[in-house]
Design a protein around this motif. Structure first.
Motif, PDB file in Angstrom:
ATOM      1  N   ALA A  95      -5.424  -0.642  -1.573  1.00 15.60           N
ATOM      2  CA  ALA A  95      -6.390  -0.198  -0.564  1.00 15.60           C
ATOM      3  C   ALA A  95      -7.460  -1.255  -0.333  1.00 15.60           C
ATOM      4  O   ALA A  95      -7.863  -1.515   0.811  1.00 15.60           O
ATOM      5  N   VAL A  96      -7.918  -1.902  -1.403  1.00 16.75           N
ATOM      6  CA  VAL A  96      -8.902  -2.982  -1.267  1.00 16.75           C
ATOM      7  C   VAL A  96      -8.341  -4.109  -0.420  1.00 16.75           C
ATOM      8  O   VAL A  96      -9.034  -4.676   0.438  1.00 16.75           O
ATOM      9  N   ALA A  97      -7.063  -4.433  -0.628  1.00 19.27           N
ATOM     10  CA  ALA A  97      -6.432  -5.527   0.125  1.00 19.27           C
ATOM     11  C   ALA A  97      -6.393  -5.240   1.618  1.00 19.27           C
ATOM     12  O   ALA A  97      -6.318  -6.169   2.429  1.00 19.27           O
ATOM     13  N   LEU A  98      -6.452  -3.971   1.995  1.00 23.46           N
ATOM     14  CA  LEU A  98      -6.462  -3.586   3.414  1.00 23.46           C
ATOM     15  C   LEU A  98      -7.871  -3.192   3.881  1.00 23.46           C
ATOM     16  O   LEU A  98      -8.032  -2.620   4.957  1.00 23.46           O
ATOM     17  N   ASN A  99      -8.866  -3.521   3.041  1.00 25.69           N
ATOM     18  CA  ASN A  99     -10.268  -3.231   3.374  1.00 25.69           C
ATOM     19  C   ASN A  99     -10.536  -1.733   3.512  1.00 25.69           C
ATOM     20  O   ASN A  99     -11.425  -1.321   4.262  1.00 25.69           O
ATOM     21  N   ARG A 100      -9.788  -0.922   2.804  1.00 27.29           N
ATOM     22  CA  ARG A 100     -10.012   0.524   2.782  1.00 27.29           C
ATOM     23  C   ARG A 100     -10.871   0.851   1.564  1.00 27.29           C
ATOM     24  O   ARG A 100     -10.436   1.469   0.597  1.00 27.29           O
ATOM     25  N   THR A 101     -12.117   0.413   1.646  1.00 31.31           N
ATOM     26  CA  THR A 101     -13.001   0.460   0.486  1.00 31.31           C
ATOM     27  C   THR A 101     -13.281   1.878   0.015  1.00 31.31           C
ATOM     28  O   THR A 101     -13.267   2.168  -1.185  1.00 31.31           O
ATOM     29  N   LYS A 102     -13.555   2.792   0.942  1.00 33.61           N
ATOM     30  CA  LYS A 102     -13.861   4.173   0.553  1.00 33.61           C
ATOM     31  C   LYS A 102     -12.686   4.815  -0.167  1.00 33.61           C
ATOM     32  O   LYS A 102     -12.858   5.538  -1.144  1.00 33.61           O
ATOM     33  N   GLU A 103     -11.496   4.541   0.314  1.00 32.80           N
ATOM     34  CA  GLU A 103     -10.302   5.109  -0.316  1.00 32.80           C
ATOM     35  C   GLU A 103     -10.120   4.543  -1.723  1.00 32.80           C
ATOM     36  O   GLU A 103      -9.805   5.276  -2.664  1.00 32.80           O
ATOM     37  N   ALA A 104     -10.322   3.224  -1.852  1.00 32.83           N
ATOM     38  CA  ALA A 104     -10.206   2.596  -3.166  1.00 32.83           C
ATOM     39  C   ALA A 104     -11.219   3.186  -4.137  1.00 32.83           C
ATOM     40  O   ALA A 104     -10.911   3.460  -5.308  1.00 32.83           O
TER      41      ALA A 104
ATOM     42  N   TYR B 105       0.831  -1.211   0.000  1.00 26.38           N
ATOM     43  CA  TYR B 105       0.000   0.000   0.000  1.00 26.38           C
ATOM     44  C   TYR B 105       0.864   1.258   0.000  1.00 26.38           C
ATOM     45  O   TYR B 105       0.634   2.190  -0.784  1.00 26.38           O
ATOM     46  N   ASP B 106       1.872   1.283   0.854  1.00 28.13           N
ATOM     47  CA  ASP B 106       2.742   2.457   0.943  1.00 28.13           C
ATOM     48  C   ASP B 106       3.460   2.711  -0.383  1.00 28.13           C
ATOM     49  O   ASP B 106       3.558   3.861  -0.848  1.00 28.13           O
ATOM     50  N   ALA B 107       3.965   1.638  -1.000  1.00 27.90           N
ATOM     51  CA  ALA B 107       4.684   1.792  -2.268  1.00 27.90           C
ATOM     52  C   ALA B 107       3.740   2.242  -3.379  1.00 27.90           C
ATOM     53  O   ALA B 107       4.102   3.062  -4.226  1.00 27.90           O
ATOM     54  N   ALA B 108       2.509   1.707  -3.380  1.00 34.09           N
ATOM     55  CA  ALA B 108       1.531   2.097  -4.401  1.00 34.09           C
ATOM     56  C   ALA B 108       1.159   3.569  -4.269  1.00 34.09           C
ATOM     57  O   ALA B 108       0.967   4.265  -5.274  1.00 34.09           O
ATOM     58  N   GLN B 109       1.069   4.047  -3.032  1.00 36.21           N
ATOM     59  CA  GLN B 109       0.795   5.473  -2.831  1.00 36.21           C
ATOM     60  C   GLN B 109       1.957   6.314  -3.351  1.00 36.21           C
ATOM     61  O   GLN B 109       1.747   7.390  -3.938  1.00 36.21           O
ATOM     62  N   ARG B 110       3.168   5.835  -3.144  1.00 35.28           N
ATOM     63  CA  ARG B 110       4.341   6.572  -3.651  1.00 35.28           C
ATOM     64  C   ARG B 110       4.350   6.566  -5.183  1.00 35.28           C
ATOM     65  O   ARG B 110       4.733   7.555  -5.815  1.00 35.28           O
ATOM     66  N   LEU B 111       3.911   5.458  -5.762  1.00 38.96           N
ATOM     67  CA  LEU B 111       3.851   5.350  -7.214  1.00 38.96           C
ATOM     68  C   LEU B 111       2.954   6.438  -7.811  1.00 38.96           C
ATOM     69  O   LEU B 111       3.240   6.976  -8.891  1.00 38.96           O
ATOM     70  N   ARG B 112       1.906   6.779  -7.095  1.00 44.81           N
ATOM     71  CA  ARG B 112       0.966   7.788  -7.590  1.00 44.81           C
ATOM     72  C   ARG B 112       1.602   9.167  -7.752  1.00 44.81           C
ATOM     73  O   ARG B 112       1.117   9.996  -8.516  1.00 44.81           O
TER      74      ARG B 112
END
Length: 511
Positions: A276-285, A252-259
């Protein structure tokens, strides 16, 4: 302006679509010797011809001499989106040449190429190097499939490398994953500085070809690369490392950096949505996928772009919206099994089982080969969704229709094991004995597969063989299989649920 003086590099600027109209200016002679004016003109001619040969851009040679000062106004009239110019100067008995790519509307430098040092006696070799680098950099900027990351990823050292990488993208888009990997590896082999294709090969090895060890080896080879990685490449490598290690937070952290290194709305942002989905952060996804421009050229060149899109909308309960998005943006993939399943997920959640089954039936056109395998996979996935959303009769009917329609499946698929998908369809259709026999056979062929072991236990429990099911549960609780801890808990939870121990199943899932 400040010029970069090391390897070819990109600033953080998104090049607009009109960048395909390019003007090439003669290089400025800063040697103090008028008898060397020919070098700047020769570079202009070589690059102009080289870009024309690519077929990717429309090229104009800029005015020469005193008229060159009118280039910005002249470029504006021709709606030029990209200008390429540069300079050259003496260093001892050598000529040093450098190019930069600018946006004519504001003069901002979007790329720097060089410097390239060559012999004053015969600058031909250096001019050719500069020409090839310019072709590669311009190609990655104007190609809609590549421009989303071109500003901060490693750049191809030559147009030949770009062309090899582009061939890999084309192979991927037609599901030739082995071919794509081969092209990517060759593209990187043309110059060790061009590491991005190796990372893309690692993605395919991990996600599609089931070769995690090979993917890990490719990422390690990139990390052993001597120079500091470009920002995009470093973030992508970090994300791959985390995924291979089962580190969801790290991914998740690396994917955010990729953005940070892609244009807003780029489909690369979907990596962050998946994390984000993998961490159940549905709203963020959901927020991320809403910002992705699926109408952009090349965004839907491959059907896999819809995986994180469908997951985000479905898990957020926005199934009507998901259907609308798919019907608008996935028109080119009406028979892609994954897109069909995404529609079925939404329809199942909306309690519209007849429509879900009708969606699956579009896959009945071909009854052999890969399409047959994927139709069976889609039937299993669709039946599971229907059952989970309260339509068990429709789920069983769908699975049975698939079994009747495809009595014989190919031995293999580039996406997985058709026999395994058939076994799951047998379960959904209520054919426990046949499903158990096939699961046992698969377990023999794939020893150590804890998911298969759990399925054997779950079917045994449903058939009333509680002793065997409990033995399997005990075996899994002591398993040291090479599977990440979260996945192991999920397969154990499914088995424990089949044994009727609801509290322990929920406890495993919560942990």
């Amino acid at each position: 302006m400040t010029l970069l003086t090391s390897q070819d590099s990109m600033s953080r600027r998104y090049v607009a679509p009109d960048s395909a109209r390019v003007v090439v200016q003669a290089l400025e002679n800063e040697t103090g010797r008028s008898n060397l004016d020919f070098i700047g003109l020769e570079v202009q001619d070589w690059i102009t011809r080289g870009l024309q040969e690519t077929g990717l851009v429309r090229v104009f040679a800029g005015p020469r001499g005193d008229s060159a000062t009118q280039t910005p106004r002249w470029a504006s009239k021709l709606e030029i989106g990209t200008m390429l110019g540069g300079r050259y100067y003496l260093r001892g008995d050598s000529i040093v040449m450098q190019l930069w790519v600018t946006a004519p509307e504001d003069g901002e430098v979007v790329a720097s190429i060089g410097p390239v040092t060559t012999s004053l006696a015969d600058p031909t070799l250096g001019i050719d190097v500069l020409r090839r680098r310019a072709m590669a950099v311009l190609a990655t900027h104007v190609d809609p499939a590549l421009s989303q990351w071109a500003r901060s990823a490693s750049q191809p050292p030559s147009f030949e490398a770009y062309r090899e990488f582009s061939e890999g993208k084309s192979a991927f888009n037609r599901d030739d994953f082995e071919g794509a990997v081969a092209h990517y590896v060759r593209a990187s082999a043309l110059d060790s500085e061009y590491v991005y294709p190796l990372l893309m090969a690692a993605v395919l090895k991990k996600d599609v070809l089931g070769a995690s060890a090979s993917a890990d080896s490719l990422v390690r080879s990139v990390r052993r690369h001597g120079r500091r990685l470009a920002p995009f490449d470093d973030a992508l490598a970090s994300m791959l490392e985390a995924q291979l290690a089962g580190d969801y937070d790290g991914s998740y952290d690396a994917a955010q950096r990729l953005r940070l290194y892609v244009a807003p709305g780029s489909d690369w942002e979907l990596e962050a949505a998946a994390a984000a989905v993998a961490l159940n952060r549905t709203k963020e996804a959901l927020e991320i996928v809403r910002g992705v421009d699926l109408e952009r050229a090349s965004a839907t060149d491959h059907w896999d772009v819809f995986v994180p899109v469908a997951n985000a909308y479905h898990l957020a309960g926005q199934n009507e919206t998901l259907l609308a998005v798919l019907r608008q943006t996935a028109k080119r993939w009406p028979r892609a099994a994954l897109v069909v399943v995404a529609k079925m997920e939404a329809l199942a959640a909306l309690s519209r089982p007849d429509e879900a089954r009708a969606e699956w039936q579009v896959l009945l056109g071909r009854r052999e080969g890969e399409p047959a395998s994927l139709a069976m996979w889609a039937a299993w996935q669709g039946a599971r969704e229907l059952r989970a959303h309260g339509s068990p009769v429709a789920a069983r009917a769908l699975a049975q229709e698939a079994l009747d329609s495809f009595p014989v499946l190919p031995d293999s698929s580039k996406f997985g094991d058709p026999a395994r998908w058939k076994m799951q369809a047998l379960r959904e259709a209520g054919h426990d004995r046949e499903a158990l026999t096939l699961a046992e056979s698969l377990s023999v062929r794939q020893p150590g597969d804890v998911a298969l072991t759990a399925i054997v236990g779950a079917i045994s429990a449903r058939m009333g063989d509680w002793a065997r099911a409990r033995r399997v549960d005990t075996t899994l609780s002591r398993s040291s299989a090479s599977i990440d801890a979260r996945s192991l808990k999920i397969v154990r939870a499914r088995l424990v649920a089949a044994l009727g121990d609801r509290d322990r199943a929920v406890g495993l899932l919560r942990s």
